[in-house]
Design an enzyme around this catalytic site. Structure first.
Site, PDB file in Angstrom:
ATOM      1  N   ASP A 337       0.820  -1.204   0.000  1.00 35.12           N
ATOM      2  CA  ASP A 337       0.000   0.000   0.000  1.00 35.12           C
ATOM      3  C   ASP A 337       0.858   1.261   0.000  1.00 35.12           C
ATOM      4  O   ASP A 337       0.538   2.251  -0.652  1.00 35.12           O
ATOM      5  CB  ASP A 337      -0.882   0.056   1.265  1.00 35.12           C
ATOM      6  N   GLU A 476      -6.722 -11.182  -3.984  1.00 33.78           N
ATOM      7  CA  GLU A 476      -6.434 -12.281  -3.046  1.00 33.78           C
ATOM      8  C   GLU A 476      -7.523 -13.348  -3.029  1.00 33.78           C
ATOM      9  O   GLU A 476      -7.450 -14.291  -2.249  1.00 33.78           O
ATOM     10  CB  GLU A 476      -6.200 -11.704  -1.643  1.00 33.78           C
ATOM     11  N   LYS A 576     -11.588 -10.022  -5.595  1.00 26.25           N
ATOM     12  CA  LYS A 576     -11.611  -9.065  -4.490  1.00 26.25           C
ATOM     13  C   LYS A 576     -11.341  -7.678  -5.076  1.00 26.25           C
ATOM     14  O   LYS A 576     -12.007  -6.711  -4.737  1.00 26.25           O
ATOM     15  CB  LYS A 576     -10.525  -9.467  -3.490  1.00 26.25           C
TER      16      LYS A 576
END
Lengths: 760, 760
Positions: A337, A476, A576
């Site tokens: 991130d 994921e 996701k």
């Protein structure tokens, strides 16, 4: 600069204590302080965290950011009534976080169960100017009668991380009957924190001090007339052994001296000093939009407030945690991130912070080499979750399955390797924006080479073709696949960039260059088919689909996992977040508008957006596809990840990456500012709701200001040399201020679905 | 048997949460459970403790009784309102601890902030029949409308001892979607605890289970009609590696099976089974008084309730902590309180418990020998504070002085050695009451010999006289003195008894006997002067006195130490408790009535009674001096140590010894039952407020019942042989039931100050 917005808490509710404790948290990159109320509530998680101050409480636990002793809690008794907003009635309630100064303010008129009214005003801030400094002020005014006021406050080391204790109390002191100090050491003896506090109380009040059961407390009581204010100003100084100037032998006295200096300066002056730092931050960074929806500006200010609060700038050994310094989610660990969602903002507003974030990785190369080597690989395999040591911090096993008693190995640490290339991507972005040769020579090229070496060793030869097997991409919900498009593409990019910079900096490494050439030639990179579709991995298109409407309505909650096992989800086209969409975002020059569009349209319906990283990136791609309406819808939803109505969405901390993504959506999506092959491109696609958007940024040493309206763009370049900017297919070169009519560069946008504004 | 009293909580108050959590705590000697409310309050300390389950959380901390994961807390939402008595209004509140059954009951009618009324009824008990079993029941009835009820409860391992964490969570499970189980291990790996729970919920309600952050939680929700009850019955089973039948590999299944059996049996049946055990306890032990003051009976019932609750009878390696199993005060350590204040009750009601308490010391002889040896002494120097290991557990340093930063060595562990003789005193008392030859041969004589050897080695020769130097007696306000009267006298008694039993049991130990003879002959025992005064120590009479009125008014708070340093207090005639008064209590046959009286009158005005051990003993001596009024005043004050109005007097646990002292005051003081030279003496001195007093007790294998009125005593002896009893100067021999007129044995009491009833 238009007035900064504020974040208001509309009302007091015991159901949203932790949401607002997160949203309104204070931070200066060094310290983070949850916006818990002064008075305690059973459901309220208090928290104070120091960047980089991690500890593992026992061998069965994971290293985590330590929840430090509490300094803000106050037990307040008014004429014997314990002040809590759960009892009595709230006659008036205002609470606001002032983004301009970082000050949190609350004003309550409370009707106590005894039938009397009291006004309680609280203010606090964490200094942006002196990062160890926390100031708070409380003023209590009885409105109906004179009142007996008792306030108990101090340093409370009964705090834990959900019951996990990290600190020994090594000393508690009261100096000169005034200055409280607690010294604490991590159980493993590796770190210390020293907390000093002073409470300025009315002269006629009476104070006593107690130390018991890990609490050092000052009890202060006095009588106050009707309409008069009983005020307590608490000044605290937090220092730790992570500080460059920390010395165990002298820290007690040194920090008391710092505290005394601050106390002498006083709350208002300290606040002004801190607000000045905030002001320069906002001037340097603020994106201003004129929008039909006032929440757009608030979302941007909120995002940038937290981007400041979460970012450690004082120590290269610290990076940004997934929840910043606002909570204990993800244990305070650092993920990809940081490089992909947060670094771009810093790179364009304060590039030295981007350099520091990359230095954090460079310092941690030993851990990354160690992890690669343990896996029989070369180069640097950065840990999926990183803390202070640079070792892999991901727990080996996920939480126990309470029904079966089994623990599953955490797959991300085993196979989610794209972060290695993401770090290389960030190094490249840093150099393009700064031309910082010194950094590249000292650190950047080593990062590129070591990450490239990892990929070269990671590839397997399948009949002459190199492939990456057993991979998890950013999505994921699809695990252990071969040739994940995102990963293979980024790995290729990583090795190509390493080779490129070796050449550029004239560094001779024949063996690497030969290996890189072979890798780049033979690595299979999933490419667009006739329908422009890029397969997410080797098997994805063969999997069945299901109707995801139900799960998309509950996005962010992983509700799919209540109905299907991970293994079942893995065997369906359920995402996701969409890897191929993310890929087209990461490498914008490599894909045509048709390809971006086709993949967005294919993958998005299959994407639940259970990741907070998903929505804003989809918005950027929709914007690049020339669909500002769709983009705006995505962006607005992304803005609500923390700010939305769900009462517990951010109890354990803000979604740090999502704040970066709010900025990315505005700047890369709507304003359309991107970097391609080292050059600055502007392809504006303002949503219909925006009348203008402006932002300041840095580019290769020049300070630039952009202001966009639907008709024109005003560009100011403050520097010595002109800056070249691609406006659509054309280039302009700007020094000083220039205004361009967009119609001269772009065909008018004709509606949703057009590809205008997107690059071929 | 007259109806047992109940302990009522007059009203809900956030100021007395912890007082009543202590007073109403449940216990069965194996487990202790604070009477915290189901709903959480910020100021409320929850606690569950297993006897003997100690751990030291870090090297800078002290071994302490571990606060176990919580099983009783429930988060209750009624139509979205969080149930807490701090909000809304309390329309009705009743809470009572039923001493007869050990059940704690609460009934509340709550007017929620939403304007609706709900009745909440809670019941719980800790089984006296199955010591691992905890049952609770909650029934919620909406009174105005149908209601949505949500209850969240489970096993919460975020509990700490004031922030000190002792347990790793090693496993959390939900078996068969119903049975919750958490397994925990002490951080040092030495002990485990397994907690299993089941919540029986309405069939139409909906349950889900979550495990996160050391909490295993069942969320249960449902809708209930107006006037109907939504009830939840929670059954829990707690097992630990201290259990004789514990096996790490099978405990999970074994305990789930036990839980299932209990669940099948049901709350009411389990309660009845437990109440039957309580009933037999009360029959065996209860002292019944007819008094003008109803609180006298309640104080006795309260004391005996806690004497049962605190006393571990399942494991010889456990003894009674200074706060029983009701709180964390004194870290759950064992002091001399056990032998002197608690053992006498058990000796007269269930002598095998007295034997077990002595066996605890016998098992811990290695630690006591070790402490003696470390101090260059012989024999057994028992630790001042004892836990599981038998090593000294007193922290080396007292809490830091927050003003100076200095830590003072804890003096009691260094010099308060009288507990060695107190243990010997208890061995002698045990043998006199039981004639348990086997115990003496196996354990008792070893305890007497090893304690005697300690004293012989501890004495110093001063010109041929043996003295005990650098001593602290029970009066901890007088430290490091020479020849403390209490200690020298008890040491003499200790050695004399050792020699006596060696002879009686025909054990040859020539060397010891020779040493003992020498010690007994040469030890200086401070004796009464011409005015009958016994000097507390060599220097006491030379010290100045001050007016203690102010401090006596605040007794129990150690207020003197706010005005004077310990060193200053030490140099004045200021007593925490009076050692000489205590001495005349311990060895009743050794002092004349005149001596008792003179010393009571001299020392009491100099005594603040800052020790909870002080008042009741003064009461016994006043009674023995024939001053029932003074005695009654002392005793009533002693009864208020926990039960009084002070809101925080027992926040961290009951004063265990004080409960024993309530019994001692009634039995040894007013009823006047004592043992002198192995014979039973009865010298009744009922206070004027008592119309009768009766008690059951054991004496040398016979079960005896006494009922006293001001005029007569009815004695029943259930046994094979007659029991001899001294009534004043005369003896009677009783088998079956006999009633005696007191006037035939005692001259009438003529008023305060008379010595009638006291022995010459």
């Amino acid at each position: 600069m238009s007035t900064l917005t504020r974040l208001d808490e509309p009302q007091f509710s015991p159901h949203t204590l932790n949401k607002f404790a997160t949203l309104m948290a204070a931070g200066n990159g060094y310290l983070g302080l949850r916006a818990s109320h002064e008075e305690a509530y059973t459901d309220q998680t208090r928290g104070m965290y120091l960047a980089g101050f991690y500890h593992r409480s026992s061998s069965v636990e994971t290293t985590e950011l330590v929840n430090l002793p509490d300094i803000l809690q106050m037990r307040i008794e008014l004429d014997g009534e314990i002040f809590t907003l759960i009892s009595g009635s709230i006659l008036d309630y205002q609470r606001e976080l002032d983004f301009a100064s970082g000050e949190l303010r609350r004003r309550v008129v409370w009707l106590a169960p005894n039938g009397k009214r009291y006004q309680i005003e609280c203010q606090r801030f964490l200094s942006a100017a002196q990062h160890s400094l926390v100031c708070s002020r409380i003023a209590i005014t009885p409105l109906d009668d004179s009142a007996n006021v008792t306030i108990s406050s101090g340093i409370d080391a009964t705090q834990t991380n959900s019951g996990r204790q990290h600190l020994d109390e090594t000393s508690v002191r009261v100096f000169e009957q005034r200055y409280l100090q607690g010294c604490y050491r991590t159980l493993d003896g590796s770190n210390e924190v020293v907390i000093s506090s002073f409470c300025a109380v009315p002269a006629e009040s009476c104070s006593s001090f107690y130390a018991k059961n890990r609490r050092l407390t000052q009890h202060c009581s006095g009588k106050i007339g009707k309409g008069e204010a009983f005020s307590l100003v608490k000044t605290s100084w937090i220092a730790s052994s992570l500080d460059a100037d920390y010395h165990a032998q002298t820290c007690s006295y040194v920090t008391i001296n710092k505290l005394i200096q601050c106390v002498e300066q006083g709350y208002d002056s300290l606040l002004a000093e801190s607000a000045a730092v905030w002001q320069s931050y906002w001037q340097r960074s603020r994106v201003i939009v004129e929008s039909e929806n006032s929440q757009d500006q608030r979302a941007l200010d909120f995002a940038l407030y937290h981007l400041f609060a979460m970012t450690p700038t004082h120590n290269e050994r610290c990076s940004i945690a997934a929840k910043g310094l606002t909570g204990e989610g993800y244990k305070g660990h650092v993920f990809w991130d940081t490089e992909v969602f947060l670094l771009p903002f810093h790179l364009m507003t304060q590039p030295e912070i981007a350099r520091q974030l990359l230095s954090y990785r460079w310092h941690n190369l030993p851990g990354a080499r160690n992890k690669a080597s343990k896996n029989g690989l070369q180069g640097a395999l950065f840990p999926w979750e990183s803390a202070w040591s640079g070792q892999e911090e991901t727990p080996e096993f996920a939480a126990i399955n309470i029904r079966t008693g089994l623990r599953q190995k955490v797959a991300s640490a085993l196979a989610e390797h794209h972060l290695v290339a993401d770090i290389a991507w960030a190094v490249d972005a840093y150099y393009q924006a700064t031309r910082d040769d010194a950094f590249m020579r000292e650190r950047g090229i080593e990062l590129l080479l070591e990450t490239a070496r990892f990929w070269i060793s990671r590839a397997v030869d399948v009949n002459g073709r190199l492939e990456l097997h057993d991979i998890i991409g950013p999505d994921e919900y699809t695990e252990h696949v071969d040739n994940n498009a995102y990963t293979n593409s980024l790995a290729h990019f990583n090795v190509e960039r390493a080779k490129h910079y070796l050449q550029q900096f004239e560094i001779k490494d024949v063996y690497f260059t030969r290996q890189a050439d072979d890798f780049l030639e033979r690595l299979y990179v999933p490419a667009a088919s006739g329908e422009n579709l890029i397969p997410q991995d080797d098997t994805f298109f063969r999997k069945p689909t299901i109707d995801l409407t139900h799960y998309k309505q509950q996005q962010g909650t992983q509700a799919i996992l209540l109905d299907y096992s991970r293994a079942e989800v893995n065997e369906m086209q359920i995402l996701k977040q969409a890897d191929v969409v993310m890929l087209t975002y990461m490498l914008p020059g490599k894909f045509t508008a048709e390809q971006m569009q086709a993949n967005l349209d294919y993958y998005e319906p299959r994407t639940i957006h259970d990741s907070s990283l998903s929505k804003a990136i989809h918005g950027v791609i929709a914007a690049r596809c020339g669909r500002p309406e769709q983009a705006y819808a995505f962006w607005q939803q992304a803005c609500l990840i923390d700010l939305g109505d769900e009462p517990h969405s951010c109890d354990d901390g803000i979604h740090a990456a999502a704040t970066g993504a709010i900025w990315l959506g505005a700047v890369q999506g709507f304003i359309g500012l991107t970097v391609e092959q080292g050059e600055l491109h502007l392809n504006p696609r303002l949503p219909a709701q925006w009348q203008s958007a402006s932002l300041p940024f840095y580019w290769q040493g020049a300070r630039i200001h952009l202001k966009l309206t639907p008709q024109q763009v005003a560009i100011s370049v403050f520097g010595k040399n002109p800056v070249t900017l691609h406006l659509g297919e054309k280039q302009v070169s700007v020094l000083g201020s220039q205004t361009y009519l967009l119609a001269d560069f772009f065909a008018p946008v004709t509606g949703s679905g057009t590809t205008k504004g997107a690059k071929p």
